[in-house]
Design a protein around this motif. Structure first.
Motif, PDB file in Angstrom:
ATOM      1  N   ARG A 142       5.713   0.421  11.812  1.00 51.68           N
ATOM      2  CA  ARG A 142       5.682   1.242  10.590  1.00 51.68           C
ATOM      3  C   ARG A 142       4.840   0.501   9.567  1.00 51.68           C
ATOM      4  N   THR A 143       4.016   1.229   8.860  1.00 52.28           N
ATOM      5  CA  THR A 143       3.201   0.565   7.840  1.00 52.28           C
ATOM      6  C   THR A 143       3.049   1.488   6.639  1.00 52.28           C
ATOM      7  N   ARG A 144       2.405   0.968   5.611  1.00 55.36           N
ATOM      8  CA  ARG A 144       2.281   1.731   4.372  1.00 55.36           C
ATOM      9  C   ARG A 144       0.964   1.381   3.709  1.00 55.36           C
ATOM     10  N   THR A 145       0.258   2.404   3.262  1.00 54.47           N
ATOM     11  CA  THR A 145      -0.987   2.161   2.533  1.00 54.47           C
ATOM     12  C   THR A 145      -0.675   1.863   1.073  1.00 54.47           C
ATOM     13  N   ALA A 146      -1.670   1.308   0.379  1.00 52.31           N
ATOM     14  CA  ALA A 146      -1.505   0.980  -1.052  1.00 52.31           C
ATOM     15  C   ALA A 146      -1.717   2.243  -1.888  1.00 52.31           C
ATOM     16  N   PRO A 147      -1.155   2.258  -3.099  1.00 53.08           N
ATOM     17  CA  PRO A 147      -1.445   3.371  -4.019  1.00 53.08           C
ATOM     18  C   PRO A 147      -2.914   3.369  -4.438  1.00 53.08           C
ATOM     19  N   GLU A 148      -3.394   4.513  -4.920  1.00 49.07           N
ATOM     20  CA  GLU A 148      -4.792   4.645  -5.357  1.00 49.07           C
ATOM     21  C   GLU A 148      -5.054   3.821  -6.612  1.00 49.07           C
ATOM     22  N   PRO A 149      -6.283   3.361  -6.781  1.00 47.06           N
ATOM     23  CA  PRO A 149      -6.638   2.683  -8.030  1.00 47.06           C
ATOM     24  C   PRO A 149      -6.476   3.654  -9.206  1.00 47.06           C
ATOM     25  N   GLY A 150      -6.026   3.118 -10.325  1.00 46.01           N
ATOM     26  CA  GLY A 150      -5.921   3.939 -11.525  1.00 46.01           C
ATOM     27  C   GLY A 150      -4.701   4.838 -11.563  1.00 46.01           C
ATOM     28  N   ARG A 151      -3.902   4.821 -10.524  1.00 52.40           N
ATOM     29  CA  ARG A 151      -2.682   5.651 -10.510  1.00 52.40           C
ATOM     30  C   ARG A 151      -1.459   4.749 -10.423  1.00 52.40           C
ATOM     31  N   GLY A 152      -0.278   5.260 -10.582  1.00 54.01           N
ATOM     32  CA  GLY A 152       0.993   4.556 -10.482  1.00 54.01           C
ATOM     33  C   GLY A 152       0.924   3.392  -9.503  1.00 54.01           C
ATOM     34  N   PRO A 153       1.900   3.138  -8.735  1.00 49.58           N
ATOM     35  CA  PRO A 153       3.158   3.870  -8.595  1.00 49.58           C
ATOM     36  C   PRO A 153       4.160   3.458  -9.678  1.00 49.58           C
ATOM     37  N   ALA A 154       5.316   4.115  -9.679  1.00 45.86           N
ATOM     38  CA  ALA A 154       6.363   3.768 -10.638  1.00 45.86           C
ATOM     39  C   ALA A 154       6.968   2.419 -10.309  1.00 45.86           C
TER      40      ALA A 154
END
Ligand SMILES: [Fe+2]
Length: 512
Positions: A142-154
């Motif tokens: 299982r893996t997870r990508t990073a949030p987009e530049p300039g956006r959250g996450p909370a």
């Protein structure tokens, strides 16, 4: 000429319908499609070392596996030829919603490891991945990508871990980390140990003496990966790894082994090259230009992780305080220093996390460790003064190496109480190194140091890891400790202490 192994689509889809299967039985053979080449057989049970992912980007992640039916033997029990490996990443665990797939060649020159730098993924998304050779299917990661530049996450959750000497115990701490649902694990050094264990060791390394050759280091990495708790931790989340001394040789520095006067059977340059090659083969990393290991990973506008390499470019450890204070001495080398400073000032992130290997805070006067930043004081002061200018939002240093938890306030001059606090440092404890702790002995020795040094805020020597959670308002760091590493049996993991850093206020504000 690069070999390629086109795979008939129909065959691959058929494999994609298989339910997640763990390992094939040992000794079986299976046919591998080899395109224009004739069908050849490969050994059964090749996925003994599990799967891993690392260095997440908003649109991608590195996927890793190694083919090794007999991982503790030279060559891993593989034939001396390339093998085609199919990979697949999906948004669901059962691979009904496949997102990307392809074929990669596992080559004997890379110990049949594969690194797939998958792109075209969605940001801040959870994925599942696996590898297939013939009818053999790997475990599912299982893996997870990073949030987009300039956006959250909370919020962003992460763990830091370091120092997992095989000989000192079992990796029980990873069991609760698997359930922590972290966005990434930052591993801060000493993934393997080159050292020979003492008489109280709990597990033996394969091979007598220290590793020197590429084959020695490959076997060492393979052995560590046979630990089921470590394999499970890799399969649960992307890792962001950084190298420290024991990954090569105790206290090495740039071109120098710990003691250049000792003549080893292999010249240090060759030993270091072998160790680093085996390290990069076995870990899910995306190397920078020229193969450099320092790199930066962004997590939206909430956090940036600046991953240092404090071994490859450093001056040799000094022998005196006078020498330690010389301005020309460097922990990072000039190019990495300006890369760090520019990146810290320009990241735009709320939290600037620095993945660092050796303790940055000054140790007590009576216990100076010149392998840590105490031996590179002029550069440390320069860096901390820069953090004090306010050019960097919320710098927090994450460190390994000490085999104990040390939480500190960082100030440019540790001897001056009016020197401003400019950052917090969280030195995490070890996964196993040092074994089960002598808690009373540790506090007898170190509690007086905490009393004498106001910048040292907390110390503890139980085994475990740190669990961090960043929001826009604060960073919370929990010290997670296990009861024992002496047995692979289930053990209790508990939160021993919780720390906070507030947005806009450098240093540690609360400990409980
Ligand atoms: Fe260590």
């Amino acid at each position: 000429m690069p070999l390629s192994y086109p795979v008939p689509r129909r065959r691959f889809l058929a494999a994609g319908l298989l339910a997640p299967v763990l390992l094939s039985a040992d000794g079986r053979t299976s046919a591998v499609p080899t395109g224009q080449f004739r069908r050849r057989t490969v050994p059964g049970g090749m996925f003994t070392l599990g799967v891993a992912s690392g260095d997440p980007l908003p649109d991608g992640v590195v996927l890793w596996t190694r083919l090794a039916p007999r991982p503790l033997e030279p060559g891993g029990g593989m034939p001396d030829r390339p093998v085609a490996v199919r990979w697949e990443i999906a948004s669901d665990e059962r691979f009904r919603r496949s997102v990307r797939r392809g074929v990669v060649t596992a080559r004997p020159t890379a110990a049949h490891t594969v690194h797939v730098d998958v792109r075209g993924l969605r940001p801040a998304a959870t994925y599942h991945y696996r590898f297939v050779v013939g009818d053999q299917v790997s475990a599912v990661g299982r893996t997870r990508t990073a949030p987009e530049p300039g956006r959250g996450p909370a919020r962003l959750r992460f763990a830091t871990a370091s120092c997992q000497n095989w000989q000192d115990g079992f990796y029980t701490a990873y069991r609760s980390m698997v359930d922590d649902d972290v966005d990434f694990v930052a591993f801060l050094g000493d993934y393997i140990y080159e050292a020979v264990g003492g008489p109280t060791r709990l597990r033996d390394h394969i091979g007598a003496g220290q590793p020197y050759t590429l084959e020695d280091y490959r076997i060492r990495h393979a052995q560590y990966r046979t630990d089921p708790d470590l394999a499970a931790a890799h399969a649960a989340a992307p890792w962001i790894v950084s190298i420290d001394d024991h990954d090569v040789d105790d206290n090495w520095a740039g071109e120098w082994p710990a003691d250049p006067r000792v003549r080893e059977k292999v010249p240090f340059a060759a030993r270091k090259a072998a160790a680093i090659r085996a390290y990069t083969e076995h870990l899910p990393m995306r190397l920078g230009p020229g193969g450099r290991m320092y790199r930066r990973l962004g997590f939206g506008d909430l956090a940036t992780l600046h991953v240092l390499d404090t071994r490859s470019y450093r001056s040799m450890q000094p022998r005196s305080l006078r020498a330690a204070s010389r301005p020309a001495r460097t922990m990072t080398g000039r190019p990495q220093e300006s890369w760090l400073v520019r990146g810290l000032a320009g990241s735009g992130a709320r939290w600037n996390l620095i993945a660092n290997q050796v303790m940055m805070a000054a140790a007590d006067r009576g216990r100076r460790n010149f392998d840590s930043w105490d031996g590179y004081r002029a550069q440390r002061r320069r860096l901390l003064e820069f953090l004090g200018t306010g050019a960097v939002r919320n710098p927090v240093v994450l460190t390994g190496d000490q085999h104990a938890t040390w939480v500190s306030d960082l100030r440019p001059d540790f001897d001056a109480v009016d020197s401003p606090v400019v950052a917090a440092e969280f030195v995490g404890t070890s996964i196993t190194s040092g074994g089960d702790p002598d808690i009373a002995g540790f506090h007898r020795e170190h509690d007086p140091e905490l009393a004498r040094n106001p910048h040292l805020r907390y110390a503890d020597n139980r085994r475990g890891y740190l669990l961090g959670e960043a929001t826009r308002e604060e960073l919370t760091v929990r010290l997670r400790v296990v009861d024992t590493v002496r047995s692979p049996a289930p053990t209790t993991t508990r939160t021993a202490a919780t720390f906070q850093v507030a947005d806009g206020r450098p240093g540690v504000i609360g400990t409980d």
